[in-house]
Design an enzyme around this catalytic site. Structure first.
Site, mmCIF file in Angstrom:
data_model
loop_
_atom_site.group_PDB
_atom_site.id
_atom_site.type_symbol
_atom_site.label_atom_id
_atom_site.label_comp_id
_atom_site.label_asym_id
_atom_site.label_seq_id
_atom_site.Cartn_x
_atom_site.Cartn_y
_atom_site.Cartn_z
ATOM 1 N N HIS A 59 0.848 -1.201 0.000
ATOM 2 C CA HIS A 59 0.000 0.000 0.000
ATOM 3 C C HIS A 59 0.879 1.246 0.000
ATOM 4 C CE1 HIS A 59 -3.066 -2.974 1.285
ATOM 5 N NE2 HIS A 59 -3.803 -2.251 0.463
ATOM 6 N N HIS A 63 1.367 1.398 -5.791
ATOM 7 C CA HIS A 63 0.004 0.838 -5.891
ATOM 8 C C HIS A 63 -0.995 1.931 -6.288
ATOM 9 C CE1 HIS A 63 -3.793 -1.054 -5.026
ATOM 10 N NE2 HIS A 63 -4.015 -0.277 -3.972
ATOM 11 N N HIS A 99 -6.641 6.859 -2.890
ATOM 12 C CA HIS A 99 -7.510 5.945 -2.132
ATOM 13 C C HIS A 99 -6.813 5.228 -0.962
ATOM 14 C CE1 HIS A 99 -5.757 2.689 -4.510
ATOM 15 N NE2 HIS A 99 -6.287 1.850 -3.645
ATOM 16 N N ASP A 100 -5.469 5.141 -0.989
ATOM 17 C CA ASP A 100 -4.763 4.500 0.135
ATOM 18 C C ASP A 100 -3.766 5.459 0.785
ATOM 19 O OD1 ASP A 100 -5.859 1.904 0.362
ATOM 20 O OD2 ASP A 100 -4.746 1.248 -1.408
ATOM 21 N N ASP A 210 -8.537 -1.242 -8.328
ATOM 22 C CA ASP A 210 -7.828 -1.460 -7.066
ATOM 23 C C ASP A 210 -7.375 -2.919 -6.906
ATOM 24 O OD1 ASP A 210 -6.830 -0.939 -4.536
ATOM 25 O OD2 ASP A 210 -8.784 -1.071 -3.539
#
Ligand SMILES: [Zn+2]
Length: 324
Positions: A59, A63, A99-100, A210
């Site tokens: 993560h 990514h 998103h992460d 994802d």
């Protein structure tokens, strides 16, 4: 730059290379500036986001950029391209990018089990997704980085909400419910002018991007899988050390990479891409790649299982023959 969902993102070593790659993806998505966003500020925003990713095994910024790249490939598919408004495409790519952000390298269960401040703050619900969304919106609140400031106020509000909701949709705890809802919606008419249909499809693309690694060419897919298990196993070690419940995939002594990837494809990834291929036939190539990789993982997992069985039998026989 040709969009390539198999582009070897992991080969980009420098943060600046990753940021440049992302800026190019965004530019390609909005070549005529139809989205109306502030193009002077978007590269600064991307740069600021990149600083907030940690050096985790999986993560991490790689990514995030990979998810954005796969999403850009999806957005270029003919049916999708026609259905999504330009600003939505940019906001969805932004959601992929952020998103992460500030992911700690351990999952939501860890946060809940150690009763972290974040888990308390978000009442144990979608803890890390809520946090990433807040970090992303926080950066957007900085006037130097607010690439939405050229848009009318209500459009900015809608865009921020879309960003937040899209990031929240990546919470894997609700994955199966999401698949059920998507399946029901896709069995009806594919009406992109229906806001409910549009946002469901938009979020499903982000979710699919994802978890799209297992559908890459096998060599790439396996490299990503190795990154994932490293992160999971590191968490598993910590969980054992602290006497916390060990996550299903986190026990290095019990989880075998090939079998785990085969299970992941079968149980989680395949269904989503099969559904998306009903929306746009362009997704079929991912379904085909998933089937191909599933075959390879199953074969490798079986060979490893047989080898372990054999080693066990030899050990038992040796004990039997050496017994007095
Ligand atoms: Zn992710």
């Amino acid at each position: 730059m040709k969009l390539d969902r198999n582009f070897p993102i992991l080969s980009l070593r420098l943060k600046s290379e990753l940021v440049d790659f992302a800026v190019n993806l965004f530019r390609q998505e909005d070549p005529d500036g139809k989205s109306g966003i502030n193009w002077n500020k978007l590269p600064r925003y991307i740069q600021a986001v990149s600083q907030k990713y940690f050096d985790n095994h999986y993560h991490n910024l790689h990514h995030a950029i990979d998810t954005t790249n796969v999403l850009a490939w999806m957005l270029a598919l003919p049916v999708v391209r026609k259905g999504f408004p330009p600003l939505h495409r940019i906001m969805l790519m932004t959601a992929a990018l952020v998103h992460d952000v500030e992911h700690p390298g351990k999952d939501n269960n860890w946060e809940i089990n150690i009763r972290s401040n974040l888990a308390t703050k978000y009442d144990n619900r979608a803890v890390l997704e809520n946090h990433s969304a807040q970090v992303a919106l926080g950066l957007l609140a900085d006037p130097e980085l607010n690439f939405l400031d050229t848009l009318p106020g209500f459009v900015q509000d809608d865009s921020r909400k879309m960003l937040h909701d899209a990031v929240l949709a990546t919470d894997f705890a609700r994955h199966r419910d999401f698949i059920t809802i998507l399946e029901a919606k896709l069995s009806g008419s594919h009406d992109f002018s229906d806001p409910e249909f549009l946002s469901l499809v938009e979020f499903s693309l982000l979710k699919a991007a994802d978890i799209s690694n297992p559908g890459k060419v096998f060599e790439q897919a396996k490299k990503w899988a190795e990154c994932v298990v490293k992160e999971f196993w590191a968490q598993g070690k910590e969980e054992k050390k602290r006497n916390l419940p060990v996550g299903m995939l986190n026990d290095q002594e019990k989880v075998e990479l090939h079998a785990a990837q085969a299970g992941f494809i079968k149980m989680q990834v395949m269904d989503l891409f099969v559904l998306l291929s009903r929306l746009d036939p362009g997704f079929q190539e991912v379904v085909d790649a998933l089937e191909h990789n599933l075959g390879k993982y199953n074969k490798a997992a079986e060979a490893i299982r047989q080898r372990r069985e054999h080693t066990k039998k030899v050990a038992v026989n040796q004990t039997a023959t050496s017994a007095p």
